[in-house]
Design a protein around this motif. Structure first.
Motif, PDB file in Angstrom:
ATOM      1  N   MET A   1      17.176  39.197 -23.769  1.00 20.03           N
ATOM      2  CA  MET A   1      16.629  39.709 -22.606  1.00 20.03           C
ATOM      3  C   MET A   1      16.528  38.888 -21.495  1.00 20.03           C
ATOM      4  N   ALA A   2      16.836  39.488 -20.397  1.00 25.24           N
ATOM      5  CA  ALA A   2      16.603  38.662 -19.361  1.00 25.24           C
ATOM      6  C   ALA A   2      15.778  39.480 -18.322  1.00 25.24           C
ATOM      7  N   CYS A   3      15.503  38.788 -17.060  1.00 25.36           N
ATOM      8  CA  CYS A   3      14.968  39.132 -15.848  1.00 25.36           C
ATOM      9  C   CYS A   3      15.829  39.664 -14.915  1.00 25.36           C
ATOM     10  N   ARG A   4      15.517  40.399 -13.815  1.00 25.69           N
ATOM     11  CA  ARG A   4      16.428  40.596 -12.696  1.00 25.69           C
ATOM     12  C   ARG A   4      15.521  40.761 -11.565  1.00 25.69           C
ATOM     13  N   ILE A   5      15.882  40.061 -10.561  1.00 24.72           N
ATOM     14  CA  ILE A   5      15.384  40.119  -9.248  1.00 24.72           C
ATOM     15  C   ILE A   5      15.400  41.751  -8.801  1.00 24.72           C
ATOM     16  N   THR A   6      13.984  42.124  -8.478  1.00 24.25           N
ATOM     17  CA  THR A   6      13.863  43.620  -8.013  1.00 24.25           C
ATOM     18  C   THR A   6      13.060  43.659  -6.610  1.00 24.25           C
ATOM     19  N   GLU A   7      12.565  42.629  -6.303  1.00 21.65           N
ATOM     20  CA  GLU A   7      12.011  42.786  -5.142  1.00 21.65           C
ATOM     21  C   GLU A   7      11.904  41.357  -4.396  1.00 21.65           C
ATOM     22  N   LEU A   8      11.990  41.135  -3.102  1.00 16.52           N
ATOM     23  CA  LEU A   8      11.548  39.638  -2.324  1.00 16.52           C
ATOM     24  C   LEU A   8      10.506  40.242  -1.441  1.00 16.52           C
ATOM     25  N   VAL A   9       9.470  39.483  -1.376  1.00 17.26           N
ATOM     26  CA  VAL A   9       8.585  39.467  -0.708  1.00 17.26           C
ATOM     27  C   VAL A   9       8.400  38.432   0.484  1.00 17.26           C
ATOM     28  N   LEU A  10       8.380  38.739   1.899  1.00 19.21           N
ATOM     29  CA  LEU A  10       8.335  38.014   2.975  1.00 19.21           C
ATOM     30  C   LEU A  10       6.985  38.024   3.534  1.00 19.21           C
ATOM     31  N   ASP A  11       6.200  37.242   3.673  1.00 14.64           N
ATOM     32  CA  ASP A  11       5.068  37.086   4.530  1.00 14.64           C
ATOM     33  C   ASP A  11       5.413  37.015   5.954  1.00 14.64           C
ATOM     34  N   GLU A  39       7.868  48.281   2.482  1.00 14.44           N
ATOM     35  CA  GLU A  39       8.899  48.057   1.428  1.00 14.44           C
ATOM     36  C   GLU A  39      10.170  48.786   2.038  1.00 14.44           C
ATOM     37  N   ILE A  40      11.279  48.101   2.143  1.00 15.04           N
ATOM     38  CA  ILE A  40      12.662  48.494   2.649  1.00 15.04           C
ATOM     39  C   ILE A  40      13.740  48.161   1.469  1.00 15.04           C
ATOM     40  N   GLY A  41      14.637  49.129   1.376  1.00 13.24           N
ATOM     41  CA  GLY A  41      15.735  49.055   0.431  1.00 13.24           C
ATOM     42  C   GLY A  41      16.868  49.766   0.638  1.00 13.24           C
ATOM     43  N   PRO A  42      17.860  49.963  -0.155  1.00 12.29           N
ATOM     44  CA  PRO A  42      19.069  50.589   0.010  1.00 12.29           C
ATOM     45  C   PRO A  42      18.518  51.973   0.073  1.00 12.29           C
ATOM     46  N   PRO A  43      19.362  52.799   0.926  1.00 12.16           N
ATOM     47  CA  PRO A  43      18.993  54.179   0.955  1.00 12.16           C
ATOM     48  C   PRO A  43      19.484  54.815  -0.295  1.00 12.16           C
ATOM     49  N   GLY A  44      18.932  55.818  -0.544  1.00 10.88           N
ATOM     50  CA  GLY A  44      19.192  56.669  -1.875  1.00 10.88           C
ATOM     51  C   GLY A  44      19.134  56.187  -3.331  1.00 10.88           C
ATOM     52  N   VAL A  45      18.577  54.720  -3.316  1.00 16.67           N
ATOM     53  CA  VAL A  45      18.375  54.071  -4.508  1.00 16.67           C
ATOM     54  C   VAL A  45      16.896  53.691  -4.765  1.00 16.67           C
ATOM     55  N   GLY A  46      16.239  52.930  -3.791  1.00 22.99           N
ATOM     56  CA  GLY A  46      14.783  52.390  -4.207  1.00 22.99           C
ATOM     57  C   GLY A  46      14.667  51.339  -5.084  1.00 22.99           C
ATOM     58  N   PHE A  47      13.488  51.202  -5.622  1.00 20.88           N
ATOM     59  CA  PHE A  47      13.196  50.150  -6.463  1.00 20.88           C
ATOM     60  C   PHE A  47      13.986  50.548  -7.655  1.00 20.88           C
ATOM     61  N   GLY A  48      14.568  49.152  -8.161  1.00 18.95           N
ATOM     62  CA  GLY A  48      15.119  49.205  -9.557  1.00 18.95           C
ATOM     63  C   GLY A  48      16.622  49.225  -9.306  1.00 18.95           C
ATOM     64  N   PRO A  50      20.516  48.284  -8.006  1.00 20.74           N
ATOM     65  CA  PRO A  50      21.399  47.077  -8.080  1.00 20.74           C
ATOM     66  C   PRO A  50      20.998  45.993  -7.041  1.00 20.74           C
ATOM     67  N   GLN A  51      20.422  46.132  -5.573  1.00 17.47           N
ATOM     68  CA  GLN A  51      20.069  45.433  -4.876  1.00 17.47           C
ATOM     69  C   GLN A  51      18.463  45.220  -4.794  1.00 17.47           C
ATOM     70  N   PRO A  52      17.893  43.950  -4.742  1.00 16.62           N
ATOM     71  CA  PRO A  52      16.374  44.027  -4.504  1.00 16.62           C
ATOM     72  C   PRO A  52      15.883  44.655  -3.259  1.00 16.62           C
ATOM     73  N   THR A  53      14.906  45.230  -3.316  1.00 19.55           N
ATOM     74  CA  THR A  53      14.070  45.552  -2.157  1.00 19.55           C
ATOM     75  C   THR A  53      13.196  44.428  -1.538  1.00 19.55           C
ATOM     76  N   ILE A  54      12.798  44.615  -0.169  1.00 18.66           N
ATOM     77  CA  ILE A  54      12.206  43.607   0.224  1.00 18.66           C
ATOM     78  C   ILE A  54      10.937  44.079   0.813  1.00 18.66           C
ATOM     79  N   ILE A  55       9.701  43.550   0.414  1.00 18.75           N
ATOM     80  CA  ILE A  55       8.449  43.915   1.002  1.00 18.75           C
ATOM     81  C   ILE A  55       8.034  42.883   2.117  1.00 18.75           C
ATOM     82  N   LEU A  56       7.959  43.514   3.235  1.00 19.99           N
ATOM     83  CA  LEU A  56       7.362  42.678   4.370  1.00 19.99           C
ATOM     84  C   LEU A  56       5.776  42.624   4.513  1.00 19.99           C
ATOM     85  N   SER A  57       5.225  41.771   4.119  1.00 20.43           N
ATOM     86  CA  SER A  57       3.840  41.698   3.708  1.00 20.43           C
ATOM     87  C   SER A  57       3.113  40.933   5.087  1.00 20.43           C
TER      88      SER A  57
END
Length: 130
Positions: A1-11, A39-48, A50-57
């Motif tokens: 089993m492996a991990c996958r990047i699901t979110e990037l957080v940018l302060d 939180e932003i991400g691809p339209p129609g997909v959301g969290f989880g 194929p591309q990570p979402t970005i959280i602007l914190s």
């Protein structure tokens, strides 16, 4: 089993500004708001998807200086020169980090100064699966 990047957080100081910028750059949409973060991400997909979402914190004191991690982007529907013009019009600015001028990429900064690179190779757009 492996991990996958699901979110990037940018302060950042201004999540609204950076959400607009990165949505324009990546073709993302706003997915969620929570306590000043966006939180932003691809339209129609959301969290989880194929591309990570970005959280602007929101942060009153985002880290100053060179980040240890930066984002690389590739054009999907145009050549690098045309994409560079689009990114500059969206609010990116060129950054000198000691390039020689012979690189195949451009070093840019978003409106808050976070560095990212525009690479040359075109890649296929990731389409949402419904």
């Amino acid at each position: 089993m492996a991990c996958r990047i699901t979110e990037l957080v940018l302060d950042c100081r201004d999540p609204e500004l950076l959400a607009r910028f990165w949505c324009e750059v990546l073709g993302y949409v706003e997915l969620d708001r929570d306590d000043g973060d966006i939180e932003i991400g691809p339209p129609g997909v959301g969290f989880g998807g194929p591309q990570p979402t970005i959280i602007l914190s929101r942060s009153d004191e985002p880290r100053a200086g060179k980040l240890r991690l930066h984002i690389d982007v590739n054009p999907t529907d145009r050549e690098q020169d045309a994409e560079l013009e689009r990114l500059l019009a969206a609010g990116a600015r060129p950054v000198d980090v000691g390039q020689t001028g012979e690189e195949s990429w451009h070093v840019l900064a978003d409106p808050e100064g976070n560095e990212f690179c525009l690479l040359r190779r075109r890649v296929a757009e990731v389409r949402s699966v419904k």
